[in-house]
Motif scaffolding. Structure first.
Motif, mmCIF file in Angstrom:
data_model
loop_
_atom_site.group_PDB
_atom_site.id
_atom_site.type_symbol
_atom_site.label_atom_id
_atom_site.label_comp_id
_atom_site.label_asym_id
_atom_site.label_seq_id
_atom_site.Cartn_x
_atom_site.Cartn_y
_atom_site.Cartn_z
ATOM 1 N N TRP A 79 0.629 -1.184 -0.034
ATOM 2 C CA TRP A 79 -0.012 0.138 0.017
ATOM 3 C C TRP A 79 0.778 1.283 -0.170
ATOM 4 O O TRP A 79 1.863 1.378 0.821
ATOM 5 N N ASN A 80 0.519 2.240 -0.759
ATOM 6 C CA ASN A 80 0.899 3.514 -0.728
ATOM 7 C C ASN A 80 -0.169 4.409 -0.714
ATOM 8 O O ASN A 80 -0.731 4.410 -1.991
ATOM 9 N N PHE A 81 -0.166 5.279 0.127
ATOM 10 C CA PHE A 81 -1.715 5.920 0.156
ATOM 11 C C PHE A 81 -1.678 7.243 1.147
ATOM 12 O O PHE A 81 -0.750 7.352 1.893
ATOM 13 N N ASP A 82 -2.668 8.262 0.829
ATOM 14 C CA ASP A 82 -2.987 9.121 1.717
ATOM 15 C C ASP A 82 -4.101 9.164 2.126
ATOM 16 O O ASP A 82 -5.101 8.833 1.415
ATOM 17 N N ILE A 83 -4.570 9.542 3.467
ATOM 18 C CA ILE A 83 -5.728 9.739 3.877
ATOM 19 C C ILE A 83 -6.337 10.972 4.079
ATOM 20 O O ILE A 83 -5.621 12.092 4.161
ATOM 21 N N SER A 84 -7.624 11.186 3.524
ATOM 22 C CA SER A 84 -8.186 12.627 3.402
ATOM 23 C C SER A 84 -7.849 13.332 4.650
ATOM 24 O O SER A 84 -7.913 12.772 5.765
ATOM 25 N N SER A 85 -7.435 14.741 4.284
ATOM 26 C CA SER A 85 -7.120 15.564 5.471
ATOM 27 C C SER A 85 -8.403 15.667 6.559
ATOM 28 O O SER A 85 -8.161 16.083 7.719
ATOM 29 N N GLY A 86 -9.694 15.460 6.155
ATOM 30 C CA GLY A 86 -10.507 15.214 6.954
ATOM 31 C C GLY A 86 -10.585 14.356 8.033
ATOM 32 O O GLY A 86 -11.217 14.169 8.982
ATOM 33 N N LEU A 87 -9.640 13.301 7.638
ATOM 34 C CA LEU A 87 -9.463 12.221 8.745
ATOM 35 C C LEU A 87 -8.155 12.291 9.660
ATOM 36 O O LEU A 87 -7.746 11.416 10.401
ATOM 37 N N ASN A 88 -7.519 13.517 9.563
ATOM 38 C CA ASN A 88 -6.044 13.663 10.336
ATOM 39 C C ASN A 88 -6.215 13.287 11.599
ATOM 40 O O ASN A 88 -5.245 12.591 12.216
ATOM 41 N N VAL A 89 -7.299 13.392 12.687
ATOM 42 C CA VAL A 89 -7.355 13.065 13.751
ATOM 43 C C VAL A 89 -7.245 11.533 13.985
ATOM 44 O O VAL A 89 -6.757 10.951 14.925
ATOM 45 N N SER A 90 -8.125 10.942 13.119
ATOM 46 C CA SER A 90 -8.205 9.370 13.370
ATOM 47 C C SER A 90 -7.181 8.540 12.270
ATOM 48 O O SER A 90 -7.178 7.305 12.038
ATOM 49 N N ARG A 91 -6.208 9.344 11.949
ATOM 50 C CA ARG A 91 -5.145 8.891 10.813
ATOM 51 C C ARG A 91 -4.612 7.584 11.237
ATOM 52 O O ARG A 91 -4.517 6.618 10.375
ATOM 53 N N GLY A 92 -4.044 7.412 12.433
ATOM 54 C CA GLY A 92 -3.556 6.182 12.910
ATOM 55 C C GLY A 92 -4.320 5.045 13.074
ATOM 56 O O GLY A 92 -3.953 3.900 12.758
ATOM 57 N N ILE A 93 -5.649 5.499 13.534
ATOM 58 C CA ILE A 93 -6.654 4.240 13.694
ATOM 59 C C ILE A 93 -7.205 3.826 12.105
ATOM 60 O O ILE A 93 -7.078 2.638 12.197
ATOM 61 N N ALA A 94 -7.103 4.750 11.371
ATOM 62 C CA ALA A 94 -7.469 4.413 10.227
ATOM 63 C C ALA A 94 -6.271 3.378 9.358
ATOM 64 O O ALA A 94 -6.689 2.368 8.836
ATOM 65 N N GLU A 95 -5.178 3.725 9.409
ATOM 66 C CA GLU A 95 -4.005 3.079 9.142
ATOM 67 C C GLU A 95 -3.879 1.763 9.886
ATOM 68 O O GLU A 95 -3.746 0.556 9.139
ATOM 69 N N ALA A 96 -4.276 1.590 11.090
ATOM 70 C CA ALA A 96 -4.060 0.376 11.930
ATOM 71 C C ALA A 96 -5.246 -0.469 11.104
ATOM 72 O O ALA A 96 -5.187 -1.753 11.160
ATOM 73 N N ASP A 97 -6.361 0.088 11.186
ATOM 74 C CA ASP A 97 -7.616 -0.794 10.677
ATOM 75 C C ASP A 97 -7.262 -1.210 9.265
ATOM 76 O O ASP A 97 -7.747 -2.624 8.982
ATOM 77 N N LEU A 98 -6.779 -0.611 8.466
ATOM 78 C CA LEU A 98 -6.398 -0.889 6.922
ATOM 79 C C LEU A 98 -5.460 -2.037 6.910
ATOM 80 O O LEU A 98 -5.304 -2.995 6.436
#
Length: 153
Positions: free
Chosen positions: A116-135
């Motif tokens: 994976w090489n990706f960026d998470i929308s700036s609207g999810l900055n607060v939960s970026r770590g959680i989103a990454e761990a979930d993915l």
């Protein structure tokens, strides 16, 4: 299974890979992963999808991770000779690429890698770590499901 995480400061915000040896020949594993119509069988965070164009496999996918009704526009390229599938996430909360690749280890054993090489929308900055761990966990689970499906053929 090998899991590597690298935070990238160049093109993509986040990169990681998951690899696993599978006790099945490359052709058997390819039979499982190249049927992108059935991707929801081994990647449960992807809900039933609508393929828009089956030649280039343009599709809209609803992803159950993150906000409700999170849709992703994707372009999927399948390379049978190279035994790889590249998914480009062009619109949605996640943009970037996912590469799924197979390598023969020996006659009845293969290795599958998901990069994976990706960026998470700036609207999810607060939960970026959680989103990454979930993915990352969803990818580990998907590789396990691919392994189970390929080894049972």
């Amino acid at each position: 299974m090998v899991i590597a995480f690298v935070a990238s400061t160049q093109v993509y915000a986040i990169s990681f890979s998951v690899s696993r040896a599978i006790s099945a020949p490359v052709d058997k594993v390819w039979e499982v992963i190249s049927n992108v119509e059935n991707e929801t069988q081994y990647l449960p965070v992807v809900e039933p999808m609508k393929n828009i164009d089956k030649i280039t496999i343009e599709r809209v996918v609803t992803i159950s991770l993150g906000p409700q009704n999170n849709t992703s526009h994707q372009l999927v390229s399948i390379y049978p000779e190279e035994k790889k599938i590249e998914t480009n996430f062009t619109e949605g909360l996640i943009t970037g690429t996912k590469m799924l690749k197979l390598e023969p280890i020996y006659e009845n054993k293969s290795e599958v890698s998901v990069i994976w090489n990706f960026d998470i929308s700036s609207g999810l900055n607060v939960s970026r770590g959680i989103a990454e761990a979930d993915l990352k966990q969803a990818t580990i689970d998907a590789v396990r499901s691919i392994t189970k499906a390929a080894e049972s053929l």
